[in-house]
Design a protein around this motif. Structure first.
Motif, PDB file in Angstrom:
ATOM      1  N   LEU A 155      34.171  35.413  37.812  1.00 45.25           N
ATOM      2  CA  LEU A 155      34.334  36.681  37.100  1.00 45.25           C
ATOM      3  C   LEU A 155      35.101  37.705  37.927  1.00 45.25           C
ATOM      4  O   LEU A 155      36.024  38.359  37.438  1.00 45.25           O
ATOM      5  CB  LEU A 155      32.956  37.241  36.726  1.00 45.25           C
ATOM      6  CG  LEU A 155      32.242  36.585  35.548  1.00 45.25           C
ATOM      7  CD1 LEU A 155      30.843  37.153  35.383  1.00 45.25           C
ATOM      8  CD2 LEU A 155      33.036  36.790  34.264  1.00 45.25           C
ATOM      9  N   VAL A 156      34.696  37.850  39.199  1.00 45.06           N
ATOM     10  CA  VAL A 156      35.355  38.835  40.066  1.00 45.06           C
ATOM     11  C   VAL A 156      36.831  38.480  40.242  1.00 45.06           C
ATOM     12  O   VAL A 156      37.711  39.355  40.148  1.00 45.06           O
ATOM     13  CB  VAL A 156      34.637  38.914  41.434  1.00 45.06           C
ATOM     14  CG1 VAL A 156      35.444  39.774  42.409  1.00 45.06           C
ATOM     15  CG2 VAL A 156      33.239  39.483  41.278  1.00 45.06           C
ATOM     16  N   SER A 157      37.109  37.204  40.484  1.00 46.67           N
ATOM     17  CA  SER A 157      38.510  36.786  40.670  1.00 46.67           C
ATOM     18  C   SER A 157      39.313  36.979  39.396  1.00 46.67           C
ATOM     19  O   SER A 157      40.448  37.500  39.425  1.00 46.67           O
ATOM     20  CB  SER A 157      38.566  35.316  41.095  1.00 46.67           C
ATOM     21  OG  SER A 157      37.851  35.106  42.288  1.00 46.67           O
ATOM     22  N   SER A 158      38.757  36.602  38.262  1.00 48.76           N
ATOM     23  CA  SER A 158      39.476  36.702  36.984  1.00 48.76           C
ATOM     24  C   SER A 158      39.770  38.158  36.645  1.00 48.76           C
ATOM     25  O   SER A 158      40.907  38.508  36.267  1.00 48.76           O
ATOM     26  CB  SER A 158      38.656  36.062  35.868  1.00 48.76           C
ATOM     27  OG  SER A 158      38.404  34.699  36.137  1.00 48.76           O
ATOM     28  N   ILE A 159      38.745  39.009  36.755  1.00 50.01           N
ATOM     29  CA  ILE A 159      38.944  40.427  36.422  1.00 50.01           C
ATOM     30  C   ILE A 159      39.942  41.080  37.373  1.00 50.01           C
ATOM     31  O   ILE A 159      40.828  41.833  36.951  1.00 50.01           O
ATOM     32  CB  ILE A 159      37.590  41.165  36.452  1.00 50.01           C
ATOM     33  CG1 ILE A 159      36.678  40.655  35.333  1.00 50.01           C
ATOM     34  CG2 ILE A 159      37.788  42.671  36.325  1.00 50.01           C
ATOM     35  CD1 ILE A 159      35.257  41.170  35.401  1.00 50.01           C
ATOM     36  N   SER A 160      39.796  40.793  38.667  1.00 48.46           N
ATOM     37  CA  SER A 160      40.689  41.405  39.664  1.00 48.46           C
ATOM     38  C   SER A 160      42.127  40.970  39.454  1.00 48.46           C
ATOM     39  O   SER A 160      43.058  41.810  39.421  1.00 48.46           O
ATOM     40  CB  SER A 160      40.225  41.039  41.076  1.00 48.46           C
ATOM     41  OG  SER A 160      38.911  41.479  41.316  1.00 48.46           O
ATOM     42  N   PHE A 161      42.368  39.671  39.306  1.00 43.44           N
ATOM     43  CA  PHE A 161      43.727  39.172  39.131  1.00 43.44           C
ATOM     44  C   PHE A 161      44.336  39.666  37.817  1.00 43.44           C
ATOM     45  O   PHE A 161      45.521  40.005  37.764  1.00 43.44           O
ATOM     46  CB  PHE A 161      43.754  37.642  39.185  1.00 43.44           C
ATOM     47  CG  PHE A 161      43.714  37.085  40.577  1.00 43.44           C
ATOM     48  CD1 PHE A 161      44.742  37.353  41.475  1.00 43.44           C
ATOM     49  CD2 PHE A 161      42.657  36.306  41.007  1.00 43.44           C
ATOM     50  CE1 PHE A 161      44.717  36.844  42.759  1.00 43.44           C
ATOM     51  CE2 PHE A 161      42.615  35.803  42.290  1.00 43.44           C
ATOM     52  CZ  PHE A 161      43.648  36.078  43.180  1.00 43.44           C
ATOM     53  N   TYR A 162      43.510  39.723  36.758  1.00 45.07           N
ATOM     54  CA  TYR A 162      44.044  40.185  35.472  1.00 45.07           C
ATOM     55  C   TYR A 162      44.443  41.650  35.554  1.00 45.07           C
ATOM     56  O   TYR A 162      45.527  42.043  35.091  1.00 45.07           O
ATOM     57  CB  TYR A 162      42.999  39.982  34.374  1.00 45.07           C
ATOM     58  CG  TYR A 162      43.455  40.493  33.029  1.00 45.07           C
ATOM     59  CD1 TYR A 162      44.396  39.791  32.280  1.00 45.07           C
ATOM     60  CD2 TYR A 162      42.951  41.697  32.522  1.00 45.07           C
ATOM     61  CE1 TYR A 162      44.824  40.264  31.051  1.00 45.07           C
ATOM     62  CE2 TYR A 162      43.381  42.177  31.289  1.00 45.07           C
ATOM     63  CZ  TYR A 162      44.317  41.463  30.561  1.00 45.07           C
ATOM     64  OH  TYR A 162      44.749  41.942  29.360  1.00 45.07           O
ATOM     65  N   TYR A 163      43.578  42.474  36.155  1.00 46.19           N
ATOM     66  CA  TYR A 163      43.897  43.898  36.238  1.00 46.19           C
ATOM     67  C   TYR A 163      45.092  44.128  37.164  1.00 46.19           C
ATOM     68  O   TYR A 163      45.980  44.951  36.854  1.00 46.19           O
ATOM     69  CB  TYR A 163      42.692  44.679  36.737  1.00 46.19           C
ATOM     70  CG  TYR A 163      42.980  46.155  36.893  1.00 46.19           C
ATOM     71  CD1 TYR A 163      43.089  46.971  35.774  1.00 46.19           C
ATOM     72  CD2 TYR A 163      43.180  46.721  38.150  1.00 46.19           C
ATOM     73  CE1 TYR A 163      43.392  48.321  35.892  1.00 46.19           C
ATOM     74  CE2 TYR A 163      43.471  48.068  38.287  1.00 46.19           C
ATOM     75  CZ  TYR A 163      43.580  48.864  37.150  1.00 46.19           C
ATOM     76  OH  TYR A 163      43.877  50.200  37.276  1.00 46.19           O
ATOM     77  N   LEU A 164      45.134  43.437  38.298  1.00 49.88           N
ATOM     78  CA  LEU A 164      46.267  43.594  39.204  1.00 49.88           C
ATOM     79  C   LEU A 164      47.564  43.098  38.552  1.00 49.88           C
ATOM     80  O   LEU A 164      48.658  43.622  38.825  1.00 49.88           O
ATOM     81  CB  LEU A 164      46.010  42.844  40.514  1.00 49.88           C
ATOM     82  CG  LEU A 164      44.883  43.400  41.390  1.00 49.88           C
ATOM     83  CD1 LEU A 164      44.657  42.503  42.604  1.00 49.88           C
ATOM     84  CD2 LEU A 164      45.200  44.822  41.839  1.00 49.88           C
ATOM     85  N   TYR A 165      47.449  42.098  37.671  1.00 49.08           N
ATOM     86  CA  TYR A 165      48.627  41.575  36.971  1.00 49.08           C
ATOM     87  C   TYR A 165      49.204  42.620  36.019  1.00 49.08           C
ATOM     88  O   TYR A 165      50.418  42.855  35.997  1.00 49.08           O
ATOM     89  CB  TYR A 165      48.251  40.299  36.211  1.00 49.08           C
ATOM     90  CG  TYR A 165      49.353  39.756  35.354  1.00 49.08           C
ATOM     91  CD1 TYR A 165      50.428  39.086  35.916  1.00 49.08           C
ATOM     92  CD2 TYR A 165      49.322  39.924  33.961  1.00 49.08           C
ATOM     93  CE1 TYR A 165      51.460  38.590  35.121  1.00 49.08           C
ATOM     94  CE2 TYR A 165      50.342  39.432  33.155  1.00 49.08           C
ATOM     95  CZ  TYR A 165      51.408  38.773  33.752  1.00 49.08           C
ATOM     96  OH  TYR A 165      52.427  38.287  32.961  1.00 49.08           O
ATOM     97  N   ILE A 166      48.299  43.240  35.222  1.00 45.60           N
ATOM     98  CA  ILE A 166      48.797  44.248  34.263  1.00 45.60           C
ATOM     99  C   ILE A 166      49.188  45.546  34.968  1.00 45.60           C
ATOM    100  O   ILE A 166      49.908  46.380  34.404  1.00 45.60           O
ATOM    101  CB  ILE A 166      47.747  44.532  33.164  1.00 45.60           C
ATOM    102  CG1 ILE A 166      46.475  45.131  33.777  1.00 45.60           C
ATOM    103  CG2 ILE A 166      47.443  43.268  32.370  1.00 45.60           C
ATOM    104  CD1 ILE A 166      45.441  45.524  32.724  1.00 45.60           C
ATOM    105  N   SER A 167      48.714  45.730  36.217  1.00 46.53           N
ATOM    106  CA  SER A 167      49.060  46.944  36.978  1.00 46.53           C
ATOM    107  C   SER A 167      50.129  46.659  38.020  1.00 46.53           C
ATOM    108  O   SER A 167      50.366  47.502  38.910  1.00 46.53           O
ATOM    109  CB  SER A 167      47.799  47.501  37.663  1.00 46.53           C
ATOM    110  OG  SER A 167      46.776  47.771  36.752  1.00 46.53           O
ATOM    111  N   PHE A 168      50.772  45.506  37.925  1.00 48.35           N
ATOM    112  CA  PHE A 168      51.731  45.108  38.953  1.00 48.35           C
ATOM    113  C   PHE A 168      52.909  46.086  39.046  1.00 48.35           C
ATOM    114  O   PHE A 168      53.398  46.416  40.124  1.00 48.35           O
ATOM    115  CB  PHE A 168      52.231  43.685  38.657  1.00 48.35           C
ATOM    116  CG  PHE A 168      53.046  43.101  39.763  1.00 48.35           C
ATOM    117  CD1 PHE A 168      52.463  42.765  40.984  1.00 48.35           C
ATOM    118  CD2 PHE A 168      54.421  42.888  39.606  1.00 48.35           C
ATOM    119  CE1 PHE A 168      53.213  42.230  42.014  1.00 48.35           C
ATOM    120  CE2 PHE A 168      55.184  42.354  40.638  1.00 48.35           C
ATOM    121  CZ  PHE A 168      54.570  42.028  41.839  1.00 48.35           C
ATOM    122  N   SER A 169      53.352  46.552  37.885  1.00 50.62           N
ATOM    123  CA  SER A 169      54.479  47.495  37.881  1.00 50.62           C
ATOM    124  C   SER A 169      54.098  48.806  38.556  1.00 50.62           C
ATOM    125  O   SER A 169      54.913  49.403  39.287  1.00 50.62           O
ATOM    126  CB  SER A 169      54.932  47.758  36.445  1.00 50.62           C
ATOM    127  OG  SER A 169      53.859  48.290  35.675  1.00 50.62           O
TER     128      SER A 169
END
Length: 383
Positions: A155-169
């Motif tokens: 859960l922690v990895s999925s949420i973190s990677f997903y949020y960092l992905y959409i906030s990459f810009s």
């Protein structure tokens, strides 16, 4: 006595069981809840103090990149700058440390999660047993803990990677900002990521709280035999209680035998019952029973009376009533005053005969005992 080890635990725990269980250090407090509270405290501090954090780190960075040749030539200045930087960092993180200390101590204490158990510090060779270790490793509790860790990591990895992905810009754009703005925006990104991670962990914490409560009360449950054993333990071992009563009775009997030489008269059945009475007109309001017994004790009382030249009179009904309705060291019952008075009058005459001689006084006959105190039962033992 062999107890059935497979007996089902169906009984609710007693107060004694709960107190005893708590002393072992076992707790129903969820470690996952404690971890969530720590994360929540960190997030609140990060969000609340983000401006202060950005300001202090900006100052540290500014001071770190502003130096002249004197800083290289004077070692004291360098050490002073390092000390000031460390002080500023500690000042920034001091609220974090205080809040974490509060979160890790206050809730567990309030919820009964912390219990000092010094027994666990004792060295136990059984803990070195590899078979016991394997048994613990493959236990249901360890498997559940392992599954929780895997689920949390996922859960922690999925949420973190997903949020960092959409906030990459946004993260890439930080390089174009000045360092103060980039620190502030970066702090906001980290805060939001932490908040989403905390939300993702809430279902796991909720499940763990319910599981810990269920597991705790399941361990507290008792079998019917355990309830009986605890009740027996609370009331005392029956064999020990019997032994104590026997010792008390033996001590009372020894004191009673020691008081027989002080008696004025022994009233007998003539063989099964013996009651020793004493009466002092000045000190006593009525005659007192100082010894009594049946069977072998009755015979011993009579034997000691003969050795000490104490008068013995056979009055079966009176002897039985005195034995049944009077206690050692207490006054005789009021309805028996008249019957005992006849016996004591005869004792006084015997004393006079011993001093003056003459005809031996005739023993009283047909001593009447009130019907309500008439006791006809006979025994052959005093135990």
């Amino acid at each position: 006595m062999n107890h059935n080890t497979n007996e089902e635990k169906t009984e609710n725990p007693t107060e004694h069981r709960i107190r005893k269980f708590r002393k072992t250090g076992k707790t129903r407090y969820s470690r996952e809840l404690n971890s969530l509270l720590i994360l929540l405290a960190g997030f609140i501090n990060l969000w609340w103090s983000r401006d202060l954090i950005v300001f202090n780190f900006s100052k540290i960075m500014s001071n770190s990149f502003c130096f002249d040749k004197n800083d290289f030539l004077n070692q004291n200045n360098t050490l002073l700058e390092i000390f000031i930087s460390i002080k500023d960092i500690l000042y920034v993180f001091f609220p974090f440390l205080i809040s974490l200390l509060i979160v890790t101590t206050i809730p567990p204490i309030l919820l009964g999660g912390i219990k000092l158990n010094f027994k666990s510090l004792k060295f136990n060779f059984m803990k070195l047993n590899p078979f016991q270790g394997l048994k613990r490793i493959f236990s249901v509790q360890i498997i559940i803990e392992f599954l929780k860790i895997i689920l949390k990591l996922f859960l922690v990895s999925s949420i973190s990677f997903y949020y960092l992905y959409i906030s990459f810009s946004k993260i890439l754009f930080l390089i174009n900002e000045n360092y103060t703005s980039s620190l502030l925006d970066g702090c906001n990104i980290i805060s939001v990521c932490c908040f989403l991670v905390i939300l993702g962990l809430v279902p796991i914490v909720f499940f763990d709280v319910i599981w810990q409560q269920f597991n705790y009360y399941k361990k507290l449950k008792m079998t019917r035999q355990e309830v009986k054993d605890e009740l027996r333990e609370k009331e005392g071992n029956p064999n020990i209680k019997i032994r104590i009563r026997q010792e008390m009775k033996a001590a009372m009997r020894r004191r009673m035998i020691a008081d027989i030489p002080k008696a004025d008269v022994i009233i007998t059945n003539p063989m099964h019952y013996s009651v020793a009475l004493k009466y002092d007109e000045i000190k006593m309001n009525a005659p007192k029973v100082i010894a009594k017994g049946i069977g072998e004790v009755a015979i011993k009382i009579q034997s000691l009376a003969l050795k000490n030249n104490i008068s013995i009179i056979s009055a079966p009904s009176l002897a039985r009533s005195l034995y049944r309705y009077s206690e050692i060291g207490q006054y005789i019952p009021t309805p028996l005053y008249k019957a005992v008075a006849e016996v004591l009058a005869w004792v006084w005459k015997v004393r006079q005969w011993k001093k003056e001689g003459g005809v031996f006084p005739e023993k009283p006959r047909n001593i009447l005992v009130p019907s309500e105190l008439n006791f006809t039962g006979e025994h052959k033992t005093d135990d």
